[in-house]
Scaffold this active site. Structure first.
Site, mmCIF file in Angstrom:
data_model
loop_
_atom_site.group_PDB
_atom_site.id
_atom_site.type_symbol
_atom_site.label_atom_id
_atom_site.label_comp_id
_atom_site.label_asym_id
_atom_site.label_seq_id
_atom_site.Cartn_x
_atom_site.Cartn_y
_atom_site.Cartn_z
ATOM 1 N N HIS A 41 0.841 -1.206 0.000
ATOM 2 C CA HIS A 41 0.000 0.000 0.000
ATOM 3 C C HIS A 41 0.874 1.252 0.000
ATOM 4 C CE1 HIS A 41 -3.637 2.375 1.347
ATOM 5 N NE2 HIS A 41 -2.653 3.175 1.749
ATOM 6 N N GLU A 42 1.809 1.314 0.944
ATOM 7 C CA GLU A 42 2.635 2.524 1.068
ATOM 8 C C GLU A 42 3.566 2.688 -0.135
ATOM 9 O OE1 GLU A 42 1.689 4.562 3.106
ATOM 10 O OE2 GLU A 42 0.541 3.261 4.420
ATOM 11 N N HIS A 72 1.798 4.135 -3.064
ATOM 12 C CA HIS A 72 1.716 5.601 -3.004
ATOM 13 C C HIS A 72 2.940 6.214 -3.677
ATOM 14 C CE1 HIS A 72 -1.911 6.337 -0.814
ATOM 15 N NE2 HIS A 72 -1.529 5.716 0.289
ATOM 16 N N TYR A 111 -4.363 14.512 -3.509
ATOM 17 C CA TYR A 111 -4.806 13.781 -2.324
ATOM 18 C C TYR A 111 -5.994 14.448 -1.628
ATOM 19 C CZ TYR A 111 -4.190 10.282 1.262
ATOM 20 O OH TYR A 111 -4.379 9.207 2.098
ATOM 21 N N GLU A 140 -5.875 6.359 -2.806
ATOM 22 C CA GLU A 140 -5.955 5.345 -1.758
ATOM 23 C C GLU A 140 -6.398 3.995 -2.309
ATOM 24 O OE1 GLU A 140 -5.257 4.941 1.493
ATOM 25 O OE2 GLU A 140 -4.147 6.808 1.307
ATOM 26 N N GLU A 162 -5.127 -7.361 7.507
ATOM 27 C CA GLU A 162 -5.521 -8.447 8.410
ATOM 28 C C GLU A 162 -4.366 -8.943 9.276
ATOM 29 O OE1 GLU A 162 -4.926 -10.678 4.402
ATOM 30 O OE2 GLU A 162 -5.351 -8.649 5.119
ATOM 31 N N ASP A 216 -11.165 13.483 6.552
ATOM 32 C CA ASP A 216 -10.579 12.515 5.622
ATOM 33 C C ASP A 216 -10.281 13.136 4.264
ATOM 34 O OD1 ASP A 216 -9.690 9.978 4.817
ATOM 35 O OD2 ASP A 216 -11.657 9.423 4.055
ATOM 36 N N HIS A 237 -10.027 7.936 2.254
ATOM 37 C CA HIS A 237 -9.955 6.557 2.731
ATOM 38 C C HIS A 237 -11.313 5.872 2.752
ATOM 39 C CE1 HIS A 237 -6.162 8.141 4.437
ATOM 40 N NE2 HIS A 237 -5.724 6.900 4.295
#
Length: 567
Positions: free
Chosen positions: A388-389, A392, A403, A412, A431, A486, A491
């Site tokens: 995920h990061e 980005h 953003y 996102e 998870e 947000d 998100h």
């Protein structure tokens, strides 16, 4: 006895969740509705008016042109069909790329009096024979036709000082602020501004873009782009370590002679094993927030042996291992050499802060908190979090999705989607980083792509949706959040795109889904792209790869249709 029910805290920046959770208190990475910085030209609690940039997507305009004919000339000749005013006068070539299919993509930047218009980019796509296939992007006719005074009255240094003041930047910064003079269409008006980037760490880190009116010195707009959830002496070798969840990891590390040890060896989480890559390095921030005593990225992890099995090492072991896994995904599946496709060093920092429930991309590197042990454990444990990061970072170097609002939700969503593609085990995000107490309460992940409604959003967001208080999976459930919540829903509304990807992926598989979404992100999307633009980009990407009316193109369209993104 009622079990504690964990919900995601205030999602206010581009981290994996946008805020952090500690002892029941939500810590916002950018100010919430009770502390949003004062901005002269806007009310942060209101939604934005539509900006003057309008979307363009046109296919096969009927005029055959070869790619040796300038893209700007082609757009000028077809300006009436594209509904663009004086494009030849206002466009200049920003970048040209040839992809693995032999297609050429020329990215054009709109300007006014030579100054770039923020977010206004048009891309001309040629097939391998040199015929224009598609033109897409955003262009502002209003700016093209307006007699706009673009001469600045304040200096760049004055703008930087104003920006540092408005974001409460610390005195000592990790990076020097940058600035660029841009035309900024915002909230129904066009401004000439200094776009100032201020990047810093601390308990509330920031990667702020602040737009300072170049004539008055007022703050026009600002948003936090903190995207949350060397040397010949080093010799490559392998090491072993234990991850956060007890997995045994084989690591690529390096060794170096240390005069303090009588020329004995020190071992480092510094992977120099890959050709044409600046390295994969993992650093320790020693549970600090204050970068004045320990500047980012921190201290390179080092030991007197090549075995990384201490409890303190575990977060670093996973960050290092997962970074290499994500690097190989992009290289092996998409031919991409690191986040910038030019072999940039992949840096990770662990042990950021004390009980910090977040991970983020700050525009330069990944940073991971250790979690508070109640809601989360060390965030580097999640392969999908690392993906995920790092995605980005890919987005920063490709589409540059702004953003906030729908473009931020796309930003996102693509990070979540590639998180699920790299971690092939499920369609859940996060998870592996949930603490036992959170799992016992039913919070088994941060977000679900297969069933977004599974998890609640922050209660503050509920009045802006359909009242259900859960993550949306259809445009009927879209949250019309103001900017101070947000960033306008980056998100939250991202889960609609996430669900569309899941529906498509279930039909064609994750490998083909990844090819389509990667192409859309790197070839078609531009900074101001919205959900409608993403629909066009994704369908066109599927057609480029698999053909018109292919199963893959139909599955891509069907996934978007099922979540209500219809045009």
């Amino acid at each position: 006895m009622n079990k504690k029910k964990f919900v995601i805290p205030m999602i206010l920046s581009a981290a994996i969740i946008g805020g952090s959770f500690s002892g029941g208190a939500a810590y916002a990475i950018q100010p919430d509705d009770s502390g949003y910085p004062k901005i002269q030209k806007m009310d942060a609690k209101k939604s934005l008016k539509r900006d003057t940039n309008h979307s363009i997507f046109a296919k096969k305009l009927g005029v055959k042109k070869k790619k040796d004919v300038a893209a700007i000339n082609y757009v000028e000749k077809n300006k009436n069909l594209l509904k663009m005013k004086e494009p030849a006068k206002h466009l200049k070539v920003k970048k040209m790329e040839i992809d693995k299919f032999g297609m050429t993509h020329v990215r054009l930047q709109q300007t006014k009096n030579g100054i770039p218009v923020e977010g206004a980019e048009v891309i001309v796509h040629y097939d391998k024979e040199g015929t224009v296939q598609t033109v897409n992007g955003q262009y502002s006719n209003d700016i093209a036709e307006t007699d706009l005074n673009t001469k600045a009255k304040i200096t760049a240094d004055q703008a930087i000082e104003k920006a540092k003041e408005i974001v409460s930047a610390p005195k000592d910064l990790d990076y020097e602020p940058t600035q660029e003079l841009v035309v900024y269409p915002f909230n129904g008006e066009n401004y000439v501004t200094y776009k100032v980037n201020v990047n810093f760490l601390g308990e509330h880190p920031g990667n702020w873009d602040v737009f300072i009116d170049a004539r008055t010195g007022d703050v026009v707009d600002m948003y936090n782009e903190l995207m949350h959830v060397d040397g010949d002496d080093y010799k490559p070798m392998k090491g072993v370590g234990t991850g956060v969840l007890g997995e045994k990891r084989e690591l690529h590390i390096s060794k170096k002679k240390d005069p303090k040890l009588g020329n004995g060896m020190m071992f480092f989480l510094n992977d120099i094993n890959h050709d044409h890559l600046g390295g994969i390095t993992t650093y320790d921030f020693e549970k600090e927030f204050d970068s004045r005593t320990n500047p980012l990225p921190g201290k390179l992890f080092a030991k007197k042996n090549n075995s990384w099995n201490d409890d303190y090492d575990r977060a670093a072991v996973d960050a290092h291992y997962n970074s290499e896994k994500v690097y190989h995904y992009y290289l092996d599946k998409h031919g991409r050499n690191s986040l910038d496709d030019k072999g940039m060093e992949i840096k990770s920092t662990v042990h950021y802060g004390d009980g910090y429930n977040n991970a983020f991309w700050n525009g330069r590197q990944m940073t991971y908190g250790d979690g508070d042990g109640q809601f989360m454990i060390s965030l580097s444990a999640g392969l999908d979090v690392a993906a995920h990061e790092m995605t980005h970072g890919v987005t920063t170097h490709t589409a540059g999705l702004k953003y906030r609002n729908e473009s931020g939700a796309l930003n996102e969503a693509f990070s979540d989607i590639f998180g699920a593609l790299v971690n092939e085990d499920s369609w859940e995000i996060g998870e592996d980083i949930m603490a036992p107490e959170a799992k016992a309460s039913g919070r088994t992940a941060l977000r679900s792509m297969s069933n977004p409604n599974k998890f609640p959003v922050n209660a503050a967001y509920t009045p802006y949706g359909n009242g259900s208080g859960v993550y949306p999976k259809h445009m009927d459930e879209f949250y019309h959040l103001p900017l101070n919540l947000d960033n306008g829903g980056v998100h939250v509304n991202s889960s609609i795109i996430n669900h569309a990807a899941y529906l498509t992926g279930e039909q064609i598989g994750k490998d083909k889904l990844g090819q389509i979404y990667y192409r859309a992100l790197t070839v078609y999307l531009t900074p101001d792209s919205n959900f409608s633009d993403a629909r066009q980009a994704l369908i066109q990407s599927a057609i480029d790869i698999y053909g018109e009316n292919s199963t893959e193109a139909q599955a891509t369209e069907n996934g978007l249709n099922q979540v209500g993104i219809l045009q």
